[in-house]
Motif scaffolding. Structure first.
Motif, PDB file in Angstrom:
ATOM      1  N   ILE A   1     -22.615 130.013 -25.213  1.00  0.00           N
ATOM      2  CA  ILE A   1     -22.588 128.570 -25.384  1.00  0.00           C
ATOM      3  C   ILE A   1     -22.276 127.866 -24.064  1.00  0.00           C
ATOM      4  N   GLY A   2     -22.598 126.604 -24.037  1.00  0.00           N
ATOM      5  CA  GLY A   2     -22.335 125.787 -22.855  1.00  0.00           C
ATOM      6  C   GLY A   2     -23.596 125.320 -22.154  1.00  0.00           C
ATOM      7  N   MET A   3     -24.749 125.751 -22.655  1.00  0.00           N
ATOM      8  CA  MET A   3     -26.004 125.467 -21.954  1.00  0.00           C
ATOM      9  C   MET A   3     -26.372 123.988 -21.934  1.00  0.00           C
TER      10      MET A   3
ATOM     11  N   TYR B   1     -14.480 123.541 -24.586  1.00  0.00           N
ATOM     12  CA  TYR B   1     -14.826 122.438 -23.690  1.00  0.00           C
ATOM     13  C   TYR B   1     -15.155 121.230 -24.540  1.00  0.00           C
ATOM     14  N   ARG B   2     -15.179 120.118 -23.887  1.00  0.00           N
ATOM     15  CA  ARG B   2     -15.291 118.852 -24.574  1.00  0.00           C
ATOM     16  C   ARG B   2     -16.433 118.053 -23.946  1.00  0.00           C
ATOM     17  N   SER B   3     -17.077 117.245 -24.728  1.00  0.00           N
ATOM     18  CA  SER B   3     -18.107 116.376 -24.178  1.00  0.00           C
ATOM     19  C   SER B   3     -17.513 115.536 -23.045  1.00  0.00           C
ATOM     20  N   GLY B   4     -18.198 115.500 -21.919  1.00  0.00           N
ATOM     21  CA  GLY B   4     -17.688 114.767 -20.769  1.00  0.00           C
ATOM     22  C   GLY B   4     -17.055 115.679 -19.733  1.00  0.00           C
TER      23      GLY B   4
ATOM     24  N   LYS C   1     -17.674 126.260 -33.398  1.00  0.00           N
ATOM     25  CA  LYS C   1     -18.693 125.267 -33.743  1.00  0.00           C
ATOM     26  C   LYS C   1     -18.907 124.399 -32.517  1.00  0.00           C
ATOM     27  N   THR C   2     -20.114 123.839 -32.393  1.00  0.00           N
ATOM     28  CA  THR C   2     -20.360 122.817 -31.381  1.00  0.00           C
ATOM     29  C   THR C   2     -20.727 121.526 -32.097  1.00  0.00           C
TER      30      THR C   2
ATOM     31  N   ASP D   1     -24.675 118.539 -15.323  1.00  0.00           N
ATOM     32  CA  ASP D   1     -23.398 119.032 -14.801  1.00  0.00           C
ATOM     33  C   ASP D   1     -22.212 118.533 -15.615  1.00  0.00           C
ATOM     34  N   THR D   2     -22.485 118.112 -16.832  1.00  0.00           N
ATOM     35  CA  THR D   2     -21.438 117.596 -17.713  1.00  0.00           C
ATOM     36  C   THR D   2     -21.746 118.082 -19.123  1.00  0.00           C
ATOM     37  N   HIS D   3     -20.736 118.539 -19.810  1.00  0.00           N
ATOM     38  CA  HIS D   3     -20.978 118.959 -21.186  1.00  0.00           C
ATOM     39  C   HIS D   3     -21.302 117.742 -22.051  1.00  0.00           C
TER      40      HIS D   3
END
Lengths: 242, 242
Positions: free
Chosen positions: A93-95, A53-56, A71-72, A101-103
């Motif tokens: 991951i993903g927390m 997943y990507r920021s946003g 990696k994050t 509600d957006t990464h």
DNA sequence: TAAGATGCTTGATATATGTCAAAATATACA
DNA sequence: TGTATATTTTGACATATATCAAGCATCTTA
């Protein structure tokens, strides 16, 4: 690099997963685990370099790493990048995405990897029914907070070689928990990624590794790392305040 | 300093608290809020310098700050200390303790302060009954993760003056949300505490403040701070990578 | 109100890490 | 398999921040 993420997905069984003692199902009974099975799907392989997943991106699910290494990283406006963590099998991951509600970071596979997708809304539903699951979810979130605060300590108060020692000991310990050798493993990331994580330039990482090697605490050749003295690394970590 | 914490406690009403839009009750109906009221008690005043909880203490509750100002800090074995945050009214602290049922940092009042105690087991019980409460608790935990990761970015990639600018802008924004002036406020912490938080020595903090003042971006005299140009601070924050 | 303690600023100097550069090595891909 | 690309190491040098030190301001408390 950056191949599109695979679309095929299949049912997973936490019940038969060898990571269940480490991952989300901790402290659940067998019956409870089958409830978890219902909501989790295994996603196909994420190839090295591909993006989970990507920021946003809209946040919809947490991901449990089944195999592989991620990696994050966050990027701020002016393109500065900070690696915020390296994650391995059994970690979640993903927390970062729950809050808005957006990464807020990118998750990138550092080797071919498989993940289990855990739709968060359904996880919340189930955790209202299963107190041990609720409790464990809270622990996972809190553990991430504690982890981050320890990195703040590292970044705020340790010198380069100490940071490296702390980093290697952390990896070692996590490999040990997973049944791998705590003293001999492959680094999955570049010097520049290690540097970003530790707040150092890649040259400094390289020099610090060389110096730890001269001190007979490690052997390092490219990505293969051998720890010669865990206790030596430990003491080199805490020698002097900055 | 370090007066014992007060023992007297009294019932609180989230329903009538002016922080309810900011704090735990976000998105709860009036009826739901009264359920929260039942489990929360207001603890008496924590005097400046007194300790709300300490690393190693058993974790039992989260705390919502009602008035005042706290810092949280971790100390590692060799006495190195890292301030991990400064918290103000409406913010919730103690989440570090959920993971291991033990607090991993100290929380210290930086001025006379009042807190509401939220017993965590009962909060979990209630949040199984009230989905909006559950959701908000998850958001609060996630927000803390995002906050910490942004500090990692700051510590890992910004230079001294940029860190200071980011710090001041963050305070400004949080004061603004609470209805206070975003451009004129008191610093509640010493230079050395700011330095610990930002991974700098107190002299560097002092010099960076002086330099921001020379640049006409702020006025600072002891603990009183006035921001002369929010946008100027913003750009001084993102000028060059390190 | 006085006196001590604590906190802050500023200068001079030291040092850890960053920057730039080049060569060696490993990895990816055609 | 060979060639291009990316990664790593190491050296020389630059620089941001730490360290040490002194003086001043401010707060605390007797």
């Amino acid at each position: 690099m950056h191949k599109p993420a695979p679309n095929n997905s299949l049912k997973t069984a936490c019940s038969t997963c060898n990571l269940r003692e480490l991952c989300l199902p901790v402290n659940l009974s067998n019956i409870e685990i089958t409830r978890l099975d219902d909501l989790i799907t295994r996603k196909g392989v994420y190839r090295h370099g591909s993006i989970l997943y990507r920021s946003g991106d809209k946040f919809q699910a947490l991901y449990a790493i089944r195999t592989g290494f991620f990696k994050t990283q966050i990027l701020n406006e002016d393109g500065r990048e900070q690696v915020t963590g390296f994650q391995m099998a059994g970690e979640i991951i993903g927390m970062d995405g729950i809050n808005s509600d957006t990464h807020t970071c990118d998750a990138v596979a550092l080797e071919d990897s498989e993940v289990c997708e855990i739709p968060f809304g359904r996880l919340e539903d189930l955790s209202r029914e299963l107190p041990p699951l609720q409790r464990h979810l809270h622990r996972i979130l809190s553990r991430e907070i504690v982890r981050d605060q320890n990195i703040m300590l590292l970044l705020g108060s340790m010198r380069a070689e100490e940071r490296l020692a702390a980093f290697l000991l952390n990896l070692s310990q996590r490999f040990a928990v997973r049944g791998y050798s705590p003293t001999s493993f492959q680094l999955r990331m570049t010097r520049q990624e290690i540097g970003s994580y530790l707040g150092l330039k890649l040259e400094t990482v390289s020099r610090a590794l060389s110096h730890l090697q001269e001190s007979k605490l490690i052997n390092v050749r490219n990505r293969s790392l051998e720890i010669l003295s865990l206790s030596g690394l430990q003491t080199s970590m805490g020698k002097r305040a900055r």
